[in-house]
Design a protein around this motif. Structure first.
Motif, PDB file in Angstrom:
ATOM      1  N   GLY A 108      -2.745  21.100  -4.012  1.00 44.01           N
ATOM      2  CA  GLY A 108      -3.047  21.528  -5.164  1.00 44.01           C
ATOM      3  C   GLY A 108      -2.964  22.981  -5.586  1.00 44.01           C
ATOM      4  N   GLU A 109      -2.929  23.602  -6.779  1.00 45.82           N
ATOM      5  CA  GLU A 109      -2.833  24.898  -7.083  1.00 45.82           C
ATOM      6  C   GLU A 109      -4.184  25.569  -6.372  1.00 45.82           C
ATOM      7  OE1 GLU A 109      -2.808  25.618 -11.356  1.00 45.82           O
ATOM      8  OE2 GLU A 109      -1.057  24.396 -11.535  1.00 45.82           O
ATOM      9  N   ASP A 110      -5.169  24.865  -6.146  1.00 46.90           N
ATOM     10  CA  ASP A 110      -6.324  25.549  -5.582  1.00 46.90           C
ATOM     11  C   ASP A 110      -6.243  25.624  -3.886  1.00 46.90           C
ATOM     12  OD1 ASP A 110      -6.518  22.594  -5.040  1.00 46.90           O
ATOM     13  OD2 ASP A 110      -8.475  22.315  -5.969  1.00 46.90           O
ATOM     14  N   LYS A 111      -5.055  25.010  -3.398  1.00 46.80           N
ATOM     15  CA  LYS A 111      -4.853  25.184  -2.198  1.00 46.80           C
ATOM     16  C   LYS A 111      -5.609  23.968  -1.049  1.00 46.80           C
ATOM     17  CE  LYS A 111      -2.039  28.664  -2.148  1.00 46.80           C
ATOM     18  NZ  LYS A 111      -0.506  28.448  -2.388  1.00 46.80           N
ATOM     19  N   ARG A 112      -6.053  23.016  -1.955  1.00 46.86           N
ATOM     20  CA  ARG A 112      -6.899  21.948  -1.177  1.00 46.86           C
ATOM     21  C   ARG A 112      -5.759  20.984  -1.370  1.00 46.86           C
ATOM     22  NH1 ARG A 112     -12.309  20.700  -3.946  1.00 46.86           N
ATOM     23  NH2 ARG A 112     -12.588  19.848  -1.879  1.00 46.86           N
ATOM     24  N   PHE A 113      -5.831  19.994  -0.301  1.00 45.83           N
ATOM     25  CA  PHE A 113      -4.785  18.733  -0.367  1.00 45.83           C
ATOM     26  C   PHE A 113      -5.425  17.542  -0.723  1.00 45.83           C
ATOM     27  CE2 PHE A 113      -3.972  21.877   2.947  1.00 45.83           C
ATOM     28  CZ  PHE A 113      -2.630  22.066   2.630  1.00 45.83           C
ATOM     29  N   HIS A 114      -4.783  16.906  -1.615  1.00 45.81           N
ATOM     30  CA  HIS A 114      -4.957  15.754  -2.584  1.00 45.81           C
ATOM     31  C   HIS A 114      -4.516  14.499  -1.985  1.00 45.81           C
ATOM     32  CE1 HIS A 114      -6.753  18.289  -5.755  1.00 45.81           C
ATOM     33  NE2 HIS A 114      -5.887  19.193  -5.316  1.00 45.81           N
ATOM     34  N   VAL A 115      -5.215  13.589  -1.411  1.00 50.63           N
ATOM     35  CA  VAL A 115      -4.669  12.484  -0.905  1.00 50.63           C
ATOM     36  C   VAL A 115      -5.053  11.123  -1.866  1.00 50.63           C
ATOM     37  CG1 VAL A 115      -4.794  10.849   1.325  1.00 50.63           C
ATOM     38  CG2 VAL A 115      -5.545  13.247   1.372  1.00 50.63           C
ATOM     39  N   THR A 116      -3.812  10.719  -2.288  1.00 55.17           N
ATOM     40  CA  THR A 116      -3.906   9.450  -3.087  1.00 55.17           C
ATOM     41  C   THR A 116      -3.628   8.140  -2.470  1.00 55.17           C
ATOM     42  OG1 THR A 116      -2.961  10.995  -4.839  1.00 55.17           O
ATOM     43  CG2 THR A 116      -2.962   8.543  -5.310  1.00 55.17           C
ATOM     44  N   LEU A 117      -4.461   7.154  -2.007  1.00 53.87           N
ATOM     45  CA  LEU A 117      -4.392   5.989  -1.560  1.00 53.87           C
ATOM     46  C   LEU A 117      -4.275   4.998  -2.867  1.00 53.87           C
ATOM     47  CD1 LEU A 117      -7.256   6.347   0.828  1.00 53.87           C
ATOM     48  CD2 LEU A 117      -4.958   6.787   1.175  1.00 53.87           C
ATOM     49  N   ARG A 118      -3.401   3.894  -2.666  1.00 60.28           N
ATOM     50  CA  ARG A 118      -2.998   2.973  -3.702  1.00 60.28           C
ATOM     51  C   ARG A 118      -2.619   1.636  -3.167  1.00 60.28           C
ATOM     52  NH1 ARG A 118      -0.469   6.944  -7.876  1.00 60.28           N
ATOM     53  NH2 ARG A 118      -2.020   6.889  -9.194  1.00 60.28           N
ATOM     54  N   ALA A 119      -3.069   0.583  -3.776  1.00 60.35           N
ATOM     55  CA  ALA A 119      -2.631  -0.883  -3.176  1.00 60.35           C
ATOM     56  C   ALA A 119      -2.284  -1.754  -4.570  1.00 60.35           C
ATOM     57  CB  ALA A 119      -3.796  -1.707  -2.530  1.00 60.35           C
ATOM     58  N   HIS A 120      -1.189  -2.278  -4.662  1.00 60.18           N
ATOM     59  CA  HIS A 120      -0.503  -3.428  -5.616  1.00 60.18           C
ATOM     60  C   HIS A 120      -0.556  -4.718  -5.126  1.00 60.18           C
ATOM     61  CE1 HIS A 120       0.210   0.858  -6.893  1.00 60.18           C
ATOM     62  NE2 HIS A 120       0.137   0.481  -8.107  1.00 60.18           N
TER      63      HIS A 120
ATOM     64  N   ILE B   3       0.880  -1.269  -0.136  1.00 58.08           N
ATOM     65  CA  ILE B   3       0.082  -0.017  -0.028  1.00 58.08           C
ATOM     66  C   ILE B   3       0.831   1.080  -0.017  1.00 58.08           C
ATOM     67  CG2 ILE B   3      -1.839  -1.215   1.236  1.00 58.08           C
ATOM     68  CD1 ILE B   3      -1.066   0.640   3.789  1.00 58.08           C
ATOM     69  N   THR B   4       0.443   2.192  -0.376  1.00 55.29           N
ATOM     70  CA  THR B   4       0.917   3.640  -0.593  1.00 55.29           C
ATOM     71  C   THR B   4       0.076   4.722  -0.549  1.00 55.29           C
ATOM     72  OG1 THR B   4       0.949   3.834  -2.893  1.00 55.29           O
ATOM     73  CG2 THR B   4       2.994   2.810  -2.125  1.00 55.29           C
ATOM     74  N   ALA B   5       0.300   5.729   0.319  1.00 55.53           N
ATOM     75  CA  ALA B   5      -0.480   6.837   0.399  1.00 55.53           C
ATOM     76  C   ALA B   5       0.328   8.285   0.274  1.00 55.53           C
ATOM     77  CB  ALA B   5      -1.174   6.722   1.608  1.00 55.53           C
ATOM     78  N   SER B   6      -0.250   9.179  -0.375  1.00 57.36           N
ATOM     79  CA  SER B   6       0.486  10.462  -0.530  1.00 57.36           C
ATOM     80  C   SER B   6      -0.417  11.669  -0.393  1.00 57.36           C
ATOM     81  CB  SER B   6       1.377  10.297  -2.013  1.00 57.36           C
ATOM     82  OG  SER B   6       0.520  10.313  -2.900  1.00 57.36           O
ATOM     83  N   ILE B   7       0.172  12.838  -0.035  1.00 56.05           N
ATOM     84  CA  ILE B   7      -0.474  13.978   0.033  1.00 56.05           C
ATOM     85  C   ILE B   7       0.177  15.086  -0.879  1.00 56.05           C
ATOM     86  CG2 ILE B   7      -1.242  15.979   1.522  1.00 56.05           C
ATOM     87  CD1 ILE B   7      -1.339  13.791   3.786  1.00 56.05           C
ATOM     88  N   THR B   8      -0.641  15.722  -1.530  1.00 58.56           N
ATOM     89  CA  THR B   8       0.125  16.669  -2.498  1.00 58.56           C
ATOM     90  C   THR B   8      -0.844  18.056  -2.220  1.00 58.56           C
ATOM     91  OG1 THR B   8      -1.188  16.009  -4.350  1.00 58.56           O
ATOM     92  CG2 THR B   8       1.022  15.351  -4.078  1.00 58.56           C
TER      93      THR B   8
END
Length: 184
Positions: free
Chosen positions: A123-135, A116-121
């Protein structure tokens, strides 16, 4: 307990299709012991036919075995999925549903080599994008991205996924299918 009127796996082909159905619907690899538990829970019986069917399907490359730490895991192959998807309807629908409920309880990211991986970036809109993945070794099993308004909320989502990826996965499945058994 098995009820005689519910016994629907009458032939080796029925058993093979059923095993492929389980592997296909659990979304990843199942170890032999877990597969046996699901079968026993669903049918009320275990016979040598199940082991023989698994052996034959490995030989015919409908399922792929992998051994990790002295434990053998099985996953449906593309060939198995193509053949079996046309035959799933040959298994009684209510039996498939009961079996799926039993199998759902055994879905786990902690077994079968899933990562599993999880990351936070930000965005230009000053919102935070959380991406959750499993492989797993065969590819992506889960990919979810959500935008939230605060870093604290993003961190909470990320740490919640890292702590309990199975619960998040089941929650996503529940949200997409409406099947309560994913969260029960």
């Amino acid at each position: 307990m098995k009820r005689k009127s519910e016994l629907v796996l009458k032939t080796l082909t029925d058993i093979k299709v059923y095993i492929l159905f389980l592997l296909d619907n659990t979304g990843g690899a199942l170890d032999g012991d877990t597969l046996t538990e699901i079968i026993e829970e669903s049918t009320g019986e275990i016979t040598f036919d199940y082991g023989e069917c698994i052996r034959q399907m490995v030989e015919s490359e409908h399922i792929i075995p992998d051994t990790i730490d002295d434990k053998t895991y099985y996953i449906i192959s593309k060939k198995g999925r193509m053949v079996a998807s046309e035959l799933y309807d040959s298994i009684d629908e209510s039996f498939r549903e009961r079996s799926l409920r039993a199998a759902i309880r055994h879905i786990s990211f902690s077994d079968g080599g899933r990562q599993i991986t999880a990351s936070i970036t930000e965005g230009e809109d000053k919102r935070f994008h959380v991406t959750l993945r499993a492989h797993d070794r065969f590819g992506e099993v889960l990919s979810v991205k959500i935008a939230v308004n605060s870093r604290a909320e993003a961190e909470a989502i990320k740490s919640g996924y890292e702590a309990k990826p199975d619960a998040v996965y089941r929650g996503v499945l529940f949200s997409l299918t409406g099947r309560f058994e994913y969260i029960s």
